[in-house]
Design an enzyme around this catalytic site. Structure first.
Site, PDB file in Angstrom:
ATOM      1  N   SER A  51       0.908  -1.217  -0.046  1.00 10.47           N
ATOM      2  CA  SER A  51      -0.020   0.113   0.077  1.00 10.47           C
ATOM      3  C   SER A  51       0.849   1.331   0.185  1.00 10.47           C
ATOM      4  O   SER A  51       2.138   1.226   0.243  1.00 10.47           O
ATOM      5  CB  SER A  51      -1.030  -0.137   1.299  1.00 10.47           C
ATOM      6  OG  SER A  51      -0.116   0.426   2.237  1.00 10.47           O
ATOM      7  N   LYS A  52       0.168   2.455  -0.263  1.00 11.20           N
ATOM      8  CA  LYS A  52       1.212   3.700  -0.230  1.00 11.20           C
ATOM      9  C   LYS A  52       1.944   3.599   1.203  1.00 11.20           C
ATOM     10  O   LYS A  52       2.837   4.613   0.983  1.00 11.20           O
ATOM     11  CB  LYS A  52       0.057   4.925  -0.241  1.00 11.20           C
ATOM     12  CG  LYS A  52      -0.497   4.969  -1.564  1.00 11.20           C
ATOM     13  CD  LYS A  52      -0.976   6.097  -1.947  1.00 11.20           C
ATOM     14  CE  LYS A  52      -1.823   6.192  -3.436  1.00 11.20           C
ATOM     15  NZ  LYS A  52      -3.114   6.447  -3.340  1.00 11.20           N
ATOM     16  N   ARG A  53       1.616   3.061   2.404  1.00  3.38           N
ATOM     17  CA  ARG A  53       2.494   3.300   3.239  1.00  3.38           C
ATOM     18  C   ARG A  53       3.756   2.419   3.323  1.00  3.38           C
ATOM     19  O   ARG A  53       4.913   2.923   3.858  1.00  3.38           O
ATOM     20  CB  ARG A  53       1.656   2.459   4.295  1.00  3.38           C
ATOM     21  CG  ARG A  53       0.998   3.798   5.371  1.00  3.38           C
ATOM     22  CD  ARG A  53      -0.008   3.156   6.430  1.00  3.38           C
ATOM     23  NE  ARG A  53      -1.236   2.703   5.763  1.00  3.38           N
ATOM     24  CZ  ARG A  53      -1.583   1.377   5.580  1.00  3.38           C
ATOM     25  NH1 ARG A  53      -1.014   0.550   6.242  1.00  3.38           N
ATOM     26  NH2 ARG A  53      -2.946   1.093   5.458  1.00  3.38           N
ATOM     27  N   ASN A  54       3.901   1.333   2.352  1.00  2.00           N
ATOM     28  CA  ASN A  54       5.239   0.692   2.210  1.00  2.00           C
ATOM     29  C   ASN A  54       5.872   0.870   0.946  1.00  2.00           C
ATOM     30  O   ASN A  54       6.883   0.316   0.778  1.00  2.00           O
ATOM     31  CB  ASN A  54       5.150  -0.815   3.053  1.00  2.00           C
ATOM     32  CG  ASN A  54       3.904  -1.475   2.274  1.00  2.00           C
ATOM     33  OD1 ASN A  54       3.471  -1.137   1.116  1.00  2.00           O
ATOM     34  ND2 ASN A  54       3.608  -2.531   2.772  1.00  2.00           N
ATOM     35  N   ALA A  55       5.097   1.377  -0.001  1.00  2.00           N
ATOM     36  CA  ALA A  55       5.869   1.451  -1.479  1.00  2.00           C
ATOM     37  C   ALA A  55       5.088   2.355  -2.266  1.00  2.00           C
ATOM     38  O   ALA A  55       4.052   2.731  -1.918  1.00  2.00           O
ATOM     39  CB  ALA A  55       6.133   0.395  -1.896  1.00  2.00           C
TER      40      ALA A  55
END
Ligand code: GLU
Length: 458
Positions: A238-242
């Site tokens: 997700s945008k949180r990890n990549a």
């Protein structure tokens, strides 16, 4: 045998996600290796979250990365009548009923179930009441109460679901609009789809959709549920990890072929072979070899594969692809006396085009910033740089070989280590300690410019 037809069915509620590209890729490859068709369907029934911009982003990116559908994509938002007809057919077959339970009643029901330690689900209370249609009624599918549904998944084998765990899902809402599952099933039939390849997050939908198919008398489909794409923290990507949008990677200067290569490896591998192109994949991919466990998307893998794919480009192809990335930072690729030598010498200076363009900056323009630590470390006094300036000044035959010869003579005569000689010059030329071999770097700069930069440093 029936022609294989696969489909990619994105909901246009965001830009094309790299997990989506992987789903599309596997659908594309499976279709092509079976001489079948690859279709695209836009699942835009959620009018609030779907936009035309996202739809265009998805379709344009799919085509430009090479996953062109074999027919014009269809939009669910334009096909209401077809779904309503299908719902009517289910009513006629006696497999659906109208239900007028209010929200409050449903909530109360779920509360009681939860309190009794049961799984909250619609209990079928309206099924045999013979309720007539009104503005308050939804249409529900009468799901078999006993028995089981077996999904034969190409990747996971047999997956069994007890019908008793499936509630009577809604087919038409009280305003008469069809729900997601109905549209999805009807379209697979209408598009002659034979094989559904999609993310594992859809597994629980599959038995429900099969019940709708059966109620409509549709033929069985083949299924393959792909492992989830995870970030390096093993959580769902997700945008949180990549960066998750395909465009982000293209903008950074990763080659389409390397992106596809990396995505193909998300859940599938073939021996030791790492580097392959779309055509190799069509030849060698086997959906039955896809793993069940979540697959980690690792940027270092993409970096490595990108460098492998970059190495396969001819100099001309490399230059053509690099050009826009240089333009982005205000550089015209041809605005250099020694373009081909320059680009050829720096083509492995980074893993992607935007990194390479940044490496090239000091060769085209004034140095933006010097590496202060490097200056402190290698240029404690100016003596060596002064000497080197004089030596370089006297070289008439300005080429890599004669420059290197002059530099090593100086180094040996003065009993210096190589970095003591090379790094001050390199920093003067590029602002940092990394560049191709120093003789080559000096040759690329040309005598005049090289001497000017050294003077500037002094
Ligand atoms: N529209 C669904 C999604 O974007 C895909 C449904 C399917 O492939 O059946 O996740």
């Amino acid at each position: 045998m029936k022609q294989i037809v696969t489909r990619f069915a994105p909901s246009p509620t965001g830009t094309l996600h790299i997990g989506g590209v992987r789903t599309a890729l596997f659908n594309y490859v499976y279709a092509k290796q079976n001489n079948g068709k690859f279709l695209v369907r836009i699942e835009d029934t959620d009018r609030e979250r779907s936009t035309k911009e996202y739809e265009e982003n998805i379709l344009n990116n799919l085509s430009s990365i090479g996953l062109e559908p074999d027919e014009k994509p269809i939009n669910q938002s334009e096909r209401n009548e077809i779904y309503i007809k299908a719902a009517e057919k289910i009513i006629e077959s006696g497999n659906a009923y109208w239900c007028d339970c209010s929200q409050e009643e449903l909530e109360q029901m779920r509360k009681e179930q939860t309190e009794a330690g049961k799984k909250p689900m619609y209990d079928g209370r309206s099924r045999n009441l013979g309720i007539e249609r009104s503005e308050k009624t939804v249409l529900r599918l009468a799901t078999p109460e006993d028995g089981e549904i077996i999904v034969n998944d190409l990747i996971r084998g047999e997956i069994k679901f007890n019908n008793s765990e499936l509630d009577d899902l809604i087919l038409l809402r009280s305003d008469g609009t069809p729900t997601y599952h109905l549209c999805n099933v009807v379209d697979d039939f209408e598009q002659n789809v034979t094989t559904v390849i999609r993310g594992e997050d859809h597994i629980s939908n599959t038995p429900r959709q099969i019940h709708i198919q059966k109620a409509l008398g549709y033929p069985d489909l083949e299924y393959a549920h792909l492992p989830l794409v995870l970030g390096t923290d093993k959580k769902r990507l997700s945008k949180r990890n990549a960066a998750t949008s395909l465009e982000d990677y293209r903008k950074k200067g990763y080659l389409d072929s390397a992106i596809l290569n990396t995505l193909a490896r998300l859940g599938w591998s073939q021996g030791e072979n790492e580097v392959f192109f779309l055509n190799d994949l069509i030849k060698d991919f086997n959906i039955k070899e896809v793993q069940k466990a979540g697959a980690i998307f690792d940027i270092t893998k993409l970096d490595w594969l990108n460098s492998q794919h970059l190495a396969k480009l001819t100099l001309q192809e490399f230059k053509d692809s690099l050009k826009p990335f240089l333009e982005e930072i205000g550089i015209d690729i041809n605005n250099h006396n020694n373009v081909d030598l320059l680009i050829d010498s720096l083509r492995t200076s980074d893993n992607n085009f935007s990194g390479i363009a940044n490496q090239l900056y000091p060769y085209y323009k004034d140095i933006k910033e010097y590496d202060d630590n490097a200056i402190k470390k290698f240029i404690s006094d100016n003596d060596i740089l002064h000497d080197l300036k004089d030596i370089l000044q006297n070289i008439d035959d300005w080429n890599e070989e004669s420059i290197n010869k002059a530099l090593s003579t100086y180094q040996e005569q003065n009993n210096l280590k190589v970095p003591q000689v090379n790094q001050p010059v390199r920093i003067a030329l590029t602002g940092k300690t990394k560049s191709p071999g120093l003789g080559l770097t000096l040759e690329i700069f040309g005598k005049e410019k090289a001497l000017k930069r050294i003077e500037k440093m002094l």
